[in-house]
Design a protein around this motif. Sequence first.
Motif, PDB file in Angstrom:
ATOM      1  N   LEU A  44      42.027   5.012  32.945  1.00 50.95           N
ATOM      2  CA  LEU A  44      41.376   6.190  32.362  1.00 50.95           C
ATOM      3  C   LEU A  44      42.401   7.081  31.656  1.00 50.95           C
ATOM      4  CD1 LEU A  44      38.817   7.212  35.135  1.00 50.95           C
ATOM      5  CD2 LEU A  44      38.302   6.337  32.861  1.00 50.95           C
ATOM      6  N   PHE A  45      43.557   7.276  32.282  1.00 54.46           N
ATOM      7  CA  PHE A  45      44.612   8.060  31.649  1.00 54.46           C
ATOM      8  C   PHE A  45      45.024   7.435  30.316  1.00 54.46           C
ATOM      9  CE2 PHE A  45      46.116   9.660  36.042  1.00 54.46           C
ATOM     10  CZ  PHE A  45      45.262  10.740  35.954  1.00 54.46           C
ATOM     11  N   ILE A  46      45.183   6.107  30.311  1.00 50.28           N
ATOM     12  CA  ILE A  46      45.594   5.414  29.086  1.00 50.28           C
ATOM     13  C   ILE A  46      44.559   5.593  27.992  1.00 50.28           C
ATOM     14  CG2 ILE A  46      46.010   3.134  28.079  1.00 50.28           C
ATOM     15  CD1 ILE A  46      47.268   2.309  30.737  1.00 50.28           C
ATOM     16  N   ILE A  47      43.283   5.410  28.332  1.00 48.97           N
ATOM     17  CA  ILE A  47      42.214   5.496  27.327  1.00 48.97           C
ATOM     18  C   ILE A  47      42.097   6.907  26.767  1.00 48.97           C
ATOM     19  CG2 ILE A  47      39.731   5.299  26.957  1.00 48.97           C
ATOM     20  CD1 ILE A  47      39.724   3.008  28.980  1.00 48.97           C
ATOM     21  N   PHE A  48      42.068   7.912  27.668  1.00 44.19           N
ATOM     22  CA  PHE A  48      41.953   9.289  27.202  1.00 44.19           C
ATOM     23  C   PHE A  48      43.203   9.698  26.414  1.00 44.19           C
ATOM     24  CE2 PHE A  48      38.549   9.725  30.327  1.00 44.19           C
ATOM     25  CZ  PHE A  48      37.647  10.495  29.605  1.00 44.19           C
ATOM     26  N   GLY A  49      44.372   9.205  26.830  1.00 48.23           N
ATOM     27  CA  GLY A  49      45.593   9.503  26.091  1.00 48.23           C
ATOM     28  C   GLY A  49      45.539   8.970  24.672  1.00 48.23           C
ATOM     29  N   LEU A  50      45.100   7.719  24.520  1.00 46.56           N
ATOM     30  CA  LEU A  50      44.964   7.144  23.191  1.00 46.56           C
ATOM     31  C   LEU A  50      43.932   7.898  22.370  1.00 46.56           C
ATOM     32  CD1 LEU A  50      45.082   3.292  23.868  1.00 46.56           C
ATOM     33  CD2 LEU A  50      46.744   4.648  22.599  1.00 46.56           C
ATOM     34  N   TRP A  52      43.007  11.110  22.541  1.00 42.78           N
ATOM     35  CA  TRP A  52      43.546  12.389  22.077  1.00 42.78           C
ATOM     36  C   TRP A  52      44.616  12.185  21.015  1.00 42.78           C
ATOM     37  CZ3 TRP A  52      44.162  15.242  27.439  1.00 42.78           C
ATOM     38  CH2 TRP A  52      42.893  15.635  27.870  1.00 42.78           C
ATOM     39  N   PHE A  53      45.454  11.159  21.182  1.00 47.23           N
ATOM     40  CA  PHE A  53      46.524  10.908  20.215  1.00 47.23           C
ATOM     41  C   PHE A  53      45.947  10.515  18.853  1.00 47.23           C
ATOM     42  CE2 PHE A  53      49.847   8.388  18.181  1.00 47.23           C
ATOM     43  CZ  PHE A  53      50.958   9.204  18.364  1.00 47.23           C
ATOM     44  N   ILE A  54      44.970   9.592  18.848  1.00 44.16           N
ATOM     45  CA  ILE A  54      44.363   9.147  17.602  1.00 44.16           C
ATOM     46  C   ILE A  54      43.570  10.265  16.943  1.00 44.16           C
ATOM     47  CG2 ILE A  54      42.668   7.554  16.597  1.00 44.16           C
ATOM     48  CD1 ILE A  54      43.564   5.486  18.646  1.00 44.16           C
ATOM     49  N   ASP A  55      42.851  11.065  17.747  1.00 44.94           N
ATOM     50  CA  ASP A  55      42.116  12.204  17.190  1.00 44.94           C
ATOM     51  C   ASP A  55      43.055  13.155  16.475  1.00 44.94           C
ATOM     52  OD1 ASP A  55      39.653  11.343  17.954  1.00 44.94           O
ATOM     53  OD2 ASP A  55      39.505  12.599  19.741  1.00 44.94           O
ATOM     54  N   ASN A  56      44.243  13.365  17.041  1.00 45.77           N
ATOM     55  CA  ASN A  56      45.211  14.244  16.401  1.00 45.77           C
ATOM     56  C   ASN A  56      45.701  13.665  15.081  1.00 45.77           C
ATOM     57  OD1 ASN A  56      48.442  15.131  16.297  1.00 45.77           O
ATOM     58  ND2 ASN A  56      47.043  16.777  16.847  1.00 45.77           N
ATOM     59  N   LEU A  57      45.929  12.344  15.028  1.00 44.61           N
ATOM     60  CA  LEU A  57      46.334  11.705  13.776  1.00 44.61           C
ATOM     61  C   LEU A  57      45.255  11.838  12.720  1.00 44.61           C
ATOM     62  CD1 LEU A  57      48.054   8.391  14.946  1.00 44.61           C
ATOM     63  CD2 LEU A  57      49.154  10.471  14.138  1.00 44.61           C
ATOM     64  N   ASN A  60      41.292  15.478  13.827  1.00 41.35           N
ATOM     65  CA  ASN A  60      39.969  15.662  14.425  1.00 41.35           C
ATOM     66  C   ASN A  60      40.114  16.206  15.846  1.00 41.35           C
ATOM     67  OD1 ASN A  60      37.168  15.550  14.594  1.00 41.35           O
ATOM     68  ND2 ASN A  60      37.165  13.449  15.357  1.00 41.35           N
ATOM     69  N   GLY A  61      40.998  17.223  15.977  1.00 41.04           N
ATOM     70  CA  GLY A  61      41.253  17.779  17.303  1.00 41.04           C
ATOM     71  C   GLY A  61      42.271  16.942  18.048  1.00 41.04           C
ATOM     72  N   GLY A  62      42.129  16.886  19.356  1.00 40.30           N
ATOM     73  CA  GLY A  62      43.047  16.114  20.170  1.00 40.30           C
ATOM     74  C   GLY A  62      44.422  16.746  20.242  1.00 40.30           C
ATOM     75  N   SER A  63      45.336  16.067  20.886  1.00 36.73           N
ATOM     76  CA  SER A  63      46.707  16.557  21.045  1.00 36.73           C
ATOM     77  C   SER A  63      47.633  15.360  21.181  1.00 36.73           C
ATOM     78  CB  SER A  63      46.823  17.452  22.277  1.00 36.73           C
ATOM     79  OG  SER A  63      48.171  17.737  22.577  1.00 36.73           O
ATOM     80  N   TRP A  64      48.613  15.265  20.279  1.00 36.57           N
ATOM     81  CA  TRP A  64      49.528  14.132  20.367  1.00 36.57           C
ATOM     82  C   TRP A  64      50.445  14.270  21.577  1.00 36.57           C
ATOM     83  CZ3 TRP A  64      54.841  14.381  20.313  1.00 36.57           C
ATOM     84  CH2 TRP A  64      55.422  15.574  19.894  1.00 36.57           C
ATOM     85  N   ILE A  65      50.717  15.512  22.022  1.00 35.01           N
ATOM     86  CA  ILE A  65      51.582  15.721  23.181  1.00 35.01           C
ATOM     87  C   ILE A  65      50.893  15.255  24.453  1.00 35.01           C
ATOM     88  CG2 ILE A  65      52.703  17.457  24.616  1.00 35.01           C
ATOM     89  CD1 ILE A  65      53.340  19.034  22.129  1.00 35.01           C
ATOM     90  N   PHE A  66      49.704  15.819  24.742  1.00 36.21           N
ATOM     91  CA  PHE A  66      48.989  15.431  25.960  1.00 36.21           C
ATOM     92  C   PHE A  66      48.517  13.978  25.870  1.00 36.21           C
ATOM     93  CE2 PHE A  66      48.431  20.099  26.147  1.00 36.21           C
ATOM     94  CZ  PHE A  66      48.969  20.309  27.401  1.00 36.21           C
ATOM     95  N   GLY A  67      48.149  13.545  24.665  1.00 32.56           N
ATOM     96  CA  GLY A  67      47.711  12.164  24.505  1.00 32.56           C
ATOM     97  C   GLY A  67      48.812  11.173  24.821  1.00 32.56           C
ATOM     98  N   SER A  68      50.003  11.389  24.258  1.00 32.14           N
ATOM     99  CA  SER A  68      51.112  10.477  24.518  1.00 32.14           C
ATOM    100  C   SER A  68      51.566  10.552  25.972  1.00 32.14           C
ATOM    101  CB  SER A  68      52.282  10.785  23.583  1.00 32.14           C
ATOM    102  OG  SER A  68      52.744  12.114  23.775  1.00 32.14           O
ATOM    103  N   PHE A  69      51.506  11.769  26.572  1.00 30.95           N
ATOM    104  CA  PHE A  69      51.908  11.911  27.974  1.00 30.95           C
ATOM    105  C   PHE A  69      50.956  11.144  28.893  1.00 30.95           C
ATOM    106  CE2 PHE A  69      51.513  14.005  32.092  1.00 30.95           C
ATOM    107  CZ  PHE A  69      52.827  13.953  32.531  1.00 30.95           C
ATOM    108  N   LEU A  70      49.645  11.309  28.686  1.00 28.22           N
ATOM    109  CA  LEU A  70      48.682  10.606  29.530  1.00 28.22           C
ATOM    110  C   LEU A  70      48.806   9.095  29.367  1.00 28.22           C
ATOM    111  CD1 LEU A  70      45.375  12.688  29.348  1.00 28.22           C
ATOM    112  CD2 LEU A  70      46.905  12.398  31.297  1.00 28.22           C
TER     113      LEU A  70
END
Length: 257
Positions: A44-50, A52-57, A60-70
């Motif tokens: 779940l951490f991996i999926i949600f991290g991806l 958020w990371f892709i949304d930031n790219l 479309n919102g998201g966060s590359w920091i929290f996404g990459s960390f998760l």
Amino acid sequence: MNNRFIRLLIASIIIVIGLLLILQNLAVIDLDMNGIWPYTYAILFIIFGLKWFIDNLRNNGGSWIFGSFLFLFGFLLVLGEIGLVDFSFNDIVKLWPLLIIYIGFTIIGKPKRKKNYKFVVDTDEKKDNTVGKKNKHGNRFSIGDHQFAEPNWKVEPMDLFNAAGDYYIDFSKAFIPEKEIPIMINSWAGDIQILMPENVACCIDASVKAGEINVMGQTSEGINRKVYYETDDYQEATRKLMITLKLKAGSVRVDKV
């Protein structure tokens, strides 16, 4: 969060659980039903991290920091459960150096060019032929295959970035104006194949971090390889293509037709 992502999340969890059970049956891992839960929340951490990371790219919102960390945290949890590394949930404090890395990237800031990027997942090859017309207005960040092979397609300056996918460009079918036209293709992974007519002057600067290059018969393969090719009449020609190809992993091939 849309229904499509929820379905993808549920499907991913089911697939992962099935894979884990197969590994248990093959005696690759020793797993009981109670031991599935650590894998589940790690995935779940991996999926949600991806997500958020892709949304930031995609802006479309998201966060590359929290996404990459998760993503990194979940990945390490999975490796810890398998036994490849010594890592558990309580070892999250060991990741504190990431704060230094994130601070460094924050100081650098986002490049202004990012506003011009579009994140595209290509599912219809016919749509790829319109990419050349759009790129004169900005760069594209995309995933998927691209083809430029329609009869009489117009060559214009291109600056393309592809995360993963192949390029097929047939300049023999193109309309090439009487001027020098820069073509830049930068890709992380994939293959680039170009067909060049004999009567068009060109210079080609191709490089790969890992892979092979074949430009008009000049070949090179391995790590950090480069090939430069220039037609004899390039400097004097009025109609010419200046092509730069940069690839992290894959192959580049340019042939005359």
